[in-house]
Write a protein that holds these residues in place. Structure first.
Motif, short mmCIF file in Angstrom:
data_model
loop_
_atom_site.label_atom_id
_atom_site.label_comp_id
_atom_site.label_asym_id
_atom_site.label_seq_id
_atom_site.Cartn_x
_atom_site.Cartn_y
_atom_site.Cartn_z
N ARG A 234 -11.18 6.45 -11.83
CA ARG A 234 -11.49 7.34 -10.73
C ARG A 234 -11.79 6.54 -9.46
N VAL A 235 -11.22 7.00 -8.36
CA VAL A 235 -11.46 6.38 -7.07
C VAL A 235 -11.88 7.48 -6.11
N ARG A 236 -12.87 7.19 -5.29
CA ARG A 236 -13.35 8.19 -4.34
C ARG A 236 -12.25 8.58 -3.37
N PRO A 237 -12.22 9.85 -2.93
CA PRO A 237 -11.14 10.31 -2.03
C PRO A 237 -11.00 9.47 -0.77
N LEU A 238 -12.10 9.11 -0.15
CA LEU A 238 -12.01 8.30 1.07
C LEU A 238 -11.43 6.92 0.77
N ASP A 239 -11.81 6.35 -0.37
CA ASP A 239 -11.24 5.06 -0.74
C ASP A 239 -9.74 5.18 -1.00
N ALA A 240 -9.35 6.27 -1.67
CA ALA A 240 -7.92 6.48 -1.95
C ALA A 240 -7.14 6.64 -0.65
N LEU A 241 -7.72 7.35 0.33
CA LEU A 241 -7.06 7.53 1.62
C LEU A 241 -6.92 6.20 2.34
N ARG A 242 -7.98 5.38 2.30
CA ARG A 242 -7.92 4.07 2.94
C ARG A 242 -6.89 3.17 2.27
N GLN A 243 -6.82 3.21 0.96
CA GLN A 243 -5.85 2.40 0.22
C GLN A 243 -4.42 2.86 0.51
N THR A 244 -4.23 4.17 0.63
CA THR A 244 -2.91 4.70 0.98
C THR A 244 -2.48 4.21 2.36
N ALA A 245 -3.42 4.26 3.32
CA ALA A 245 -3.11 3.80 4.67
C ALA A 245 -2.80 2.30 4.69
N THR A 246 -3.53 1.53 3.89
CA THR A 246 -3.30 0.09 3.82
C THR A 246 -1.91 -0.22 3.28
N LEU A 247 -1.51 0.48 2.21
CA LEU A 247 -0.19 0.24 1.63
C LEU A 247 0.92 0.75 2.54
N ALA A 248 0.67 1.83 3.28
CA ALA A 248 1.65 2.31 4.25
C ALA A 248 1.84 1.27 5.36
N TRP A 249 0.73 0.73 5.83
CA TRP A 249 0.81 -0.31 6.87
C TRP A 249 1.52 -1.55 6.35
N ARG A 250 1.27 -1.89 5.10
CA ARG A 250 1.96 -3.03 4.48
C ARG A 250 3.46 -2.82 4.51
N SER A 251 3.91 -1.60 4.22
CA SER A 251 5.33 -1.31 4.23
C SER A 251 5.91 -1.39 5.64
N LEU A 252 5.13 -0.96 6.63
CA LEU A 252 5.62 -0.98 8.01
C LEU A 252 5.64 -2.40 8.57
N VAL A 253 4.63 -3.19 8.23
CA VAL A 253 4.56 -4.56 8.74
C VAL A 253 5.71 -5.40 8.22
#
Length: 277
Positions: free
Chosen positions: A23-42
């Motif tokens: 289990r991961v907290r929703p805010l942590d999951a959102l932050r991790q999603t944004a990090t991986l999205a940024w990784r794909s864009l970079v």
């Protein structure tokens, strides 16, 4: 072992428990999603050719439909551009969801998701991160095509509100269709098969719609399907918002189709994703 030696013996090393599948907290999951999205864009910075399909292909489609079909379809390229630009953008958006399926399939076959599972992140973060990054690329392609259309004579008579509404609606529909792409990417054995599935699905529904020609010019038996086709509603709504004459029914039907696609294909895609990873 004596009591003294037991007291001085080092404590056993216990490996930390990873939370990748917990289990991961929703805010942590959102932050991790944004990090991986940024990784794909970079990654585009290190591989600029990634933007070729999101730049050259849209430009080519606008020029081809305007100057090759314009004179035949509407008497002049400028007049046809006023009608067809929305359809070209919609077609390009739907075809580009194929890249989401191909990227996910490639990551799965290369073991990228296996490595990500060892990280203390939400299990769905890599999937949502990929979709979010691809939507940003979709936005880039759409803005590029509209800018080119304006340079060729297209005018957004619907104002800023119409432009923002059209953009938001297109991204909502693209996000919904991305779940179909995710399901295809999970079920296909390799990237080549992803392309086959995508073209078999997207090609016919795009051309049997109002994206490029008016519905009343088609045979009566085909019009029945065209009126039901979600691409017809999306094209009419997107075109109407840009030009300032959108009907509320086309917008509502587009949003209803998007909601229906998500309701059906998101659970199927998530189930396939869990089974595959």
């Amino acid at each position: 072992m004596t009591a003294a030696s037991r007291a001085t013996a080092p404590a056993p090393v216990v490996a930390p428990r990873l939370r990748g599948s917990g289990r991961v907290r929703p805010l942590d999951a959102l932050r991790q999603t944004a990090t991986l999205a940024w990784r794909s864009l970079v990654s585009i910075k290190h591989n600029p050719l990634e933007l070729v399909d999101y730049s050259i292909t849209p430009i080519m489609f606008v020029f081809l439909f305007t100057y090759v079909f314009g004179g035949q379809m509407a008497g002049s390229p400028e007049e046809y551009l006023r009608y067809a630009l929305a359809g070209v953008i919609v077609q390009n958006t739907l075809f580009m969801t194929t890249y989401t399926a191909m990227s996910l399939n490639t990551d799965l076959t290369k073991g990228v998701f296996d490595r990500l599972r060892s990280l203390p992140i939400a299990r769905s973060a890599p999937l949502f991160g990929r979709i979010a990054a691809d939507l940003v690329k979709q936005l880039w392609a759409m803005l590029l095509m509209i800018a080119l259309g304006v340079a060729l004579g297209f005018r957004i008579t619907g104002g800023l509100g119409g432009f923002l509404g059209a953009t938001l609606m297109l991204l909502i529909f693209a996000a919904a269709v991305s779940w179909i792409a995710v399901l295809i990417g999970m079920l296909a054995g390799d990237a080549e098969k992803v392309q086959v599935f995508a073209f078999v699905l997207i090609f016919p529904i795009t051309f049997t719609s109002s994206a490029f020609v008016r519905v009343e010019t088609m045979p009566g038996w085909l019009q029945a399907w065209v009126h039901l086709n979600p691409v017809t509603h999306l094209s009419d709504a997107f075109r109407g918002l840009l030009l300032g004459d959108a009907s509320s029914s086309s917008v509502l039907w587009t949003l209803a189709w998007a909601a229906g696609i998500v309701a059906v294909f998101m659970p199927l895609a998530m189930r396939a994703y869990r089974a595959r990873t």
